[in-house]
Write a protein that holds these residues in place. Structure first.
Motif, PDB file in Angstrom:
ATOM      1  N   MET A  42       0.851  -1.195   0.000  1.00  0.00           N
ATOM      2  CA  MET A  42       0.000   0.000   0.000  1.00  0.00           C
ATOM      3  C   MET A  42       0.879   1.235   0.000  1.00  0.00           C
ATOM      4  SD  MET A  42      -3.000   1.043   2.687  1.00  0.00           S
ATOM      5  CE  MET A  42      -3.988  -0.290   2.070  1.00  0.00           C
ATOM      6  N   SER A  43       0.510   2.179  -0.808  1.00  0.00           N
ATOM      7  CA  SER A  43       1.329   3.373  -0.952  1.00  0.00           C
ATOM      8  C   SER A  43       1.245   4.232   0.291  1.00  0.00           C
ATOM      9  CB  SER A  43       0.862   4.170  -2.179  1.00  0.00           C
ATOM     10  OG  SER A  43       1.511   5.410  -2.219  1.00  0.00           O
ATOM     11  N   THR A  44       2.388   4.636   0.796  1.00  0.00           N
ATOM     12  CA  THR A  44       2.401   5.508   1.961  1.00  0.00           C
ATOM     13  C   THR A  44       2.089   6.950   1.587  1.00  0.00           C
ATOM     14  OG1 THR A  44       4.774   5.804   1.688  1.00  0.00           O
ATOM     15  CG2 THR A  44       4.062   4.074   3.176  1.00  0.00           C
ATOM     16  N   THR A  45       2.148   7.253   0.311  1.00  0.00           N
ATOM     17  CA  THR A  45       1.861   8.627  -0.104  1.00  0.00           C
ATOM     18  C   THR A  45       0.373   8.882  -0.203  1.00  0.00           C
ATOM     19  OG1 THR A  45       1.992   7.998  -2.428  1.00  0.00           O
ATOM     20  CG2 THR A  45       4.006   8.775  -1.398  1.00  0.00           C
ATOM     21  N   THR A  46      -0.419   7.831  -0.398  1.00  0.00           N
ATOM     22  CA  THR A  46      -1.862   8.017  -0.529  1.00  0.00           C
ATOM     23  C   THR A  46      -2.617   7.547   0.691  1.00  0.00           C
ATOM     24  OG1 THR A  46      -2.078   5.859  -1.578  1.00  0.00           O
ATOM     25  CG2 THR A  46      -1.744   7.758  -3.017  1.00  0.00           C
ATOM     26  N   ALA A  47      -1.887   6.986   1.645  1.00  0.00           N
ATOM     27  CA  ALA A  47      -2.564   6.416   2.812  1.00  0.00           C
ATOM     28  C   ALA A  47      -2.553   7.413   3.959  1.00  0.00           C
ATOM     29  CB  ALA A  47      -1.883   5.122   3.236  1.00  0.00           C
ATOM     30  N   ARG A  48      -3.582   7.292   4.775  1.00  0.00           N
ATOM     31  CA  ARG A  48      -3.597   8.115   5.964  1.00  0.00           C
ATOM     32  C   ARG A  48      -3.144   7.266   7.152  1.00  0.00           C
ATOM     33  NH1 ARG A  48      -8.382   6.593   8.475  1.00  0.00           N
ATOM     34  NH2 ARG A  48      -9.963   5.685   7.131  1.00  0.00           N
ATOM     35  N   VAL A  49      -2.488   7.856   8.121  1.00  0.00           N
ATOM     36  CA  VAL A  49      -1.985   7.136   9.276  1.00  0.00           C
ATOM     37  C   VAL A  49      -3.156   6.759  10.175  1.00  0.00           C
ATOM     38  CG1 VAL A  49      -0.508   7.282  11.301  1.00  0.00           C
ATOM     39  CG2 VAL A  49       0.199   8.335   9.159  1.00  0.00           C
ATOM     40  N   THR A  50      -3.171   5.490  10.627  1.00  0.00           N
ATOM     41  CA  THR A  50      -4.270   5.013  11.457  1.00  0.00           C
ATOM     42  C   THR A  50      -3.867   4.752  12.895  1.00  0.00           C
ATOM     43  OG1 THR A  50      -3.781   2.745  10.806  1.00  0.00           O
ATOM     44  CG2 THR A  50      -5.372   3.935   9.475  1.00  0.00           C
ATOM     45  N   GLY A  51      -2.630   4.933  13.239  1.00  0.00           N
ATOM     46  CA  GLY A  51      -2.214   4.704  14.615  1.00  0.00           C
ATOM     47  C   GLY A  51      -0.763   5.077  14.795  1.00  0.00           C
ATOM     48  N   THR A  52      -0.314   5.078  16.041  1.00  0.00           N
ATOM     49  CA  THR A  52       1.057   5.473  16.330  1.00  0.00           C
ATOM     50  C   THR A  52       1.942   4.281  16.676  1.00  0.00           C
ATOM     51  OG1 THR A  52       0.455   5.858  18.646  1.00  0.00           O
ATOM     52  CG2 THR A  52       0.315   7.738  17.133  1.00  0.00           C
ATOM     53  N   ARG A  53       1.372   3.107  16.896  1.00  0.00           N
ATOM     54  CA  ARG A  53       2.171   1.933  17.220  1.00  0.00           C
ATOM     55  C   ARG A  53       2.886   1.416  15.981  1.00  0.00           C
ATOM     56  NH1 ARG A  53      -1.825  -2.163  19.521  1.00  0.00           N
ATOM     57  NH2 ARG A  53      -3.111  -1.238  17.886  1.00  0.00           N
ATOM     58  N   THR A  54       4.012   0.774  16.194  1.00  0.00           N
ATOM     59  CA  THR A  54       4.791   0.237  15.082  1.00  0.00           C
ATOM     60  C   THR A  54       4.123  -1.023  14.534  1.00  0.00           C
ATOM     61  OG1 THR A  54       6.832   1.061  16.054  1.00  0.00           O
ATOM     62  CG2 THR A  54       7.034  -0.650  14.362  1.00  0.00           C
ATOM     63  N   PRO A  55       3.754  -1.029  13.268  1.00  0.00           N
ATOM     64  CA  PRO A  55       3.123  -2.223  12.702  1.00  0.00           C
ATOM     65  C   PRO A  55       4.154  -3.310  12.419  1.00  0.00           C
ATOM     66  CG  PRO A  55       3.325  -0.521  11.022  1.00  0.00           C
ATOM     67  CD  PRO A  55       3.802   0.087  12.317  1.00  0.00           C
ATOM     68  N   ARG A  56       3.849  -4.526  12.793  1.00  0.00           N
ATOM     69  CA  ARG A  56       4.698  -5.687  12.518  1.00  0.00           C
ATOM     70  C   ARG A  56       3.853  -6.699  11.756  1.00  0.00           C
ATOM     71  NH1 ARG A  56       5.960  -3.817  17.630  1.00  0.00           N
ATOM     72  NH2 ARG A  56       8.169  -3.358  17.999  1.00  0.00           N
ATOM     73  N   PRO A  57       3.900  -6.656  10.429  1.00  0.00           N
ATOM     74  CA  PRO A  57       2.987  -7.480   9.622  1.00  0.00           C
ATOM     75  C   PRO A  57       3.004  -8.959   9.962  1.00  0.00           C
ATOM     76  CG  PRO A  57       4.047  -5.836   8.242  1.00  0.00           C
ATOM     77  CD  PRO A  57       4.706  -5.760   9.580  1.00  0.00           C
ATOM     78  N   TRP A  58       4.199  -9.549  10.127  1.00  0.00           N
ATOM     79  CA  TRP A  58       4.253 -10.986  10.391  1.00  0.00           C
ATOM     80  C   TRP A  58       3.710 -11.313  11.777  1.00  0.00           C
ATOM     81  CZ3 TRP A  58       4.633 -14.243   6.580  1.00  0.00           C
ATOM     82  CH2 TRP A  58       5.271 -13.844   5.391  1.00  0.00           C
ATOM     83  N   ALA A  59       3.926 -10.442  12.738  1.00  0.00           N
ATOM     84  CA  ALA A  59       3.340 -10.648  14.064  1.00  0.00           C
ATOM     85  C   ALA A  59       1.822 -10.544  13.994  1.00  0.00           C
ATOM     86  CB  ALA A  59       3.894  -9.625  15.059  1.00  0.00           C
ATOM     87  N   MET A  60       1.326  -9.593  13.209  1.00  0.00           N
ATOM     88  CA  MET A  60      -0.120  -9.455  13.058  1.00  0.00           C
ATOM     89  C   MET A  60      -0.711 -10.658  12.337  1.00  0.00           C
ATOM     90  SD  MET A  60      -0.828  -5.398  12.415  1.00  0.00           S
ATOM     91  CE  MET A  60       0.516  -5.056  11.269  1.00  0.00           C
ATOM     92  N   LEU A  61       0.028 -11.199  11.366  1.00  0.00           N
ATOM     93  CA  LEU A  61      -0.433 -12.408  10.694  1.00  0.00           C
ATOM     94  C   LEU A  61      -0.519 -13.561  11.687  1.00  0.00           C
ATOM     95  CD1 LEU A  61      -1.156 -14.112   8.225  1.00  0.00           C
ATOM     96  CD2 LEU A  61       1.299 -14.352   7.756  1.00  0.00           C
ATOM     97  N   ALA A  62       0.498 -13.715  12.527  1.00  0.00           N
ATOM     98  CA  ALA A  62       0.493 -14.789  13.520  1.00  0.00           C
ATOM     99  C   ALA A  62      -0.690 -14.651  14.474  1.00  0.00           C
ATOM    100  CB  ALA A  62       1.809 -14.788  14.298  1.00  0.00           C
ATOM    101  N   VAL A  63      -0.936 -13.430  14.929  1.00  0.00           N
ATOM    102  CA  VAL A  63      -2.059 -13.195  15.839  1.00  0.00           C
ATOM    103  C   VAL A  63      -3.388 -13.466  15.136  1.00  0.00           C
ATOM    104  CG1 VAL A  63      -3.293 -11.389  17.089  1.00  0.00           C
ATOM    105  CG2 VAL A  63      -0.823 -11.589  17.320  1.00  0.00           C
ATOM    106  N   SER A  64      -3.490 -13.079  13.870  1.00  0.00           N
ATOM    107  CA  SER A  64      -4.715 -13.331  13.112  1.00  0.00           C
ATOM    108  C   SER A  64      -4.973 -14.824  12.957  1.00  0.00           C
ATOM    109  CB  SER A  64      -4.617 -12.668  11.729  1.00  0.00           C
ATOM    110  OG  SER A  64      -4.517 -11.265  11.829  1.00  0.00           O
ATOM    111  N   VAL A  65      -3.911 -15.581  12.681  1.00  0.00           N
ATOM    112  CA  VAL A  65      -4.044 -17.039  12.553  1.00  0.00           C
ATOM    113  C   VAL A  65      -4.508 -17.639  13.876  1.00  0.00           C
ATOM    114  CG1 VAL A  65      -2.755 -19.190  12.259  1.00  0.00           C
ATOM    115  CG2 VAL A  65      -2.419 -17.306  10.666  1.00  0.00           C
ATOM    116  N   ILE A  66      -3.908 -17.205  14.982  1.00  0.00           N
ATOM    117  CA  ILE A  66      -4.289 -17.722  16.298  1.00  0.00           C
ATOM    118  C   ILE A  66      -5.744 -17.386  16.610  1.00  0.00           C
ATOM    119  CG2 ILE A  66      -3.867 -17.497  18.772  1.00  0.00           C
ATOM    120  CD1 ILE A  66      -0.890 -17.052  18.060  1.00  0.00           C
TER     121      ILE A  66
END
Length: 406
Positions: free
Chosen positions: A1-25
């Motif tokens: 996703m382009s960072t130039t067209t996206a709006r920021v949705t939070g201040t925490r550091t996103p960790r995609p693979w950690a979020m994937l693991a949590v989603s799977v669980i």
């Protein structure tokens, strides 16, 4: 996703693979909850005096709740974000299962399990959107394949744990186990999940709606294809064990091992087809390959079964089972990509709703066919489902046109 067209949705550091693991669980945990009543059927039948029909109806209660709520959760996710809806749904599921563990009366238990299914439905659309939002297109097939493996994993966990927990004659330990898993998942999602940034919604120059269902028939065709392709999946998983035991005269242990192996290999197959779709740059081309392969695998399974060649039939059954679940991640990813960031929640909810409704008619319909024609002939007829689905799969050209339009 382009960072130039996206709006920021939070201040925490996103960790995609950690979020994937949590989603799977999270998804696997809700699958355990939804699957648990099916593994309670022997106890409900022998200890509580339920008929098999009554116990089966109770086992279907969470699935009914999911069907009723999938689209609504998707729409809520589109509006309020993935993290909130994941946590809200998981908390609702946890509370409902805790109530189910202490409630008295079969009717009350069934109603509470419906509510548990309503909460569990939140993970279907919301966790899928997390994957689509945080993983680039060239790795999205792999990520979604991993995410879609949670369903067979959840079923396997329930199959292994629930019978042991209810051995003392009470269902409460099994329900509390599911509640603990889902409750822990809620906490993990609250801590780890970060809502993906979304492009600002812009007004179309031609004034037309951005509703993807009004754009063309691509999404509806994918939904219909998925409904057809779920028929062999649920046919094989529902009737595989009884076919091996009653039709091919295998021992229950041998039959169970083959069915379990098919489930685990199917989970790996979902990941493999996701990687393949990343490599070829298309979800729809591999989807067509899976449908065609499914026809051949079902016909071979039917033929070897009719010839009473048990080992060959078992091998083909495992192959057919793996193929029958391989389309799921491909179609799910394609739906999210065609729907876009502002509609993917609703579209994924509609996708799952269609699949659940399609699966609901498999057991009685195929069961009737088996009763009249036998297992091999019924499996051959089921091959008509992927045969009908193949010409309905949209051309991969649609993906190129979508990318150009984006």
């Amino acid at each position: 996703m382009s960072t130039t067209t996206a709006r920021v949705t939070g201040t925490r550091t996103p960790r995609p693979w950690a979020m994937l693991a949590v989603s799977v669980i999270a998804q696997a945990s809700t699958t355990v909850v939804v699957s648990t009543p099916a593994f309670l059927i022997p106890l409900l039948h022998s200890e509580r005096g339920m008929t098999l029909a009554q116990a089966g109806l109770l086992a279907a209660a969470p699935n009914l709740g999911m069907v009723l709520a999938l689209v609504a959760w998707g729409a809520a996710t589109d509006r309020w974000g993935e993290r909130r809806m994941l946590v809200a749904g998981l908390v609702l599921t946890t509370v409902a299962v805790l109530v189910a563990s202490v409630v008295s009366g079969d009717t009350a238990l069934g109603l509470v399990l419906v509510v548990a299914g309503v909460g569990a439905a939140s993970t279907n659309a919301a966790s899928g959107r997390v994957v689509v939002g945080w993983f680039p297109r060239e790795r999205r097939g792999l990520a979604m394949g991993i995410r879609q493996s949670c369903q067979p994993i959840g079923v396997a966990v329930a199959a292994l744990v629930v019978p042991a927990l209810v051995a003392a004659g009470t269902i409460s330990p099994a329900l509390l186990f599911g509640a603990a898993l889902v409750g822990a998942s809620a906490v993990a999602c609250a801590v780890i999940i970060v809502d993906p940034a979304r492009p600002e919604r812009s007004q179309r120059a031609d004034g037309r709606s951005d509703n993807p269902y009004r754009r063309d028939g691509t999404l509806l065709r994918i939904h219909l294809v998925s409904i057809l392709l779920v028929v062999p999946q649920f046919t094989l998983s529902t009737f595989g064990l009884v076919w091996f035991v009653a039709g091919l005269h295998w021992s229950t242990l041998a039959a169970g091992l083959v069915v379990a192996a098919a489930q685990l290999l199917g989970a790996a197959g979902r990941i493999g087809t996701g990687i393949l779709s990343d490599r070829v740059g298309s979800r729809l081309r591999p989807l067509r390959w899976v449908a065609v392969a499914g026809i051949a695998a079902l016909l071979l399974t039917s033929a070897f079964g009719a010839l009473d060649l048990g080992v060959a039939a078992g091998i083909c059954y495992v192959i057919a089972s793996c193929i029958s679940v391989a389309d799921n991640g491909l179609a799910f990813t394609a739906v999210a990509e065609f729907a876009g960031p502002h509609w993917s929640g609703r579209a994924l909810g509609a996708q799952n709703t269609g699949q659940f409704l399609g699966a609901a008619v498999v057991a009685p319909t195929v069961g009737a066919l088996i009763g009249v024609l036998g297992y091999p002939a019924a499996f051959a007829i089921v091959a008509l489902a992927p045969a009908l689905a193949t010409p309905l799969i949209p051309s991969a050209r649609r993906e190129h046109e979508r990318d150009v339009a984006a």
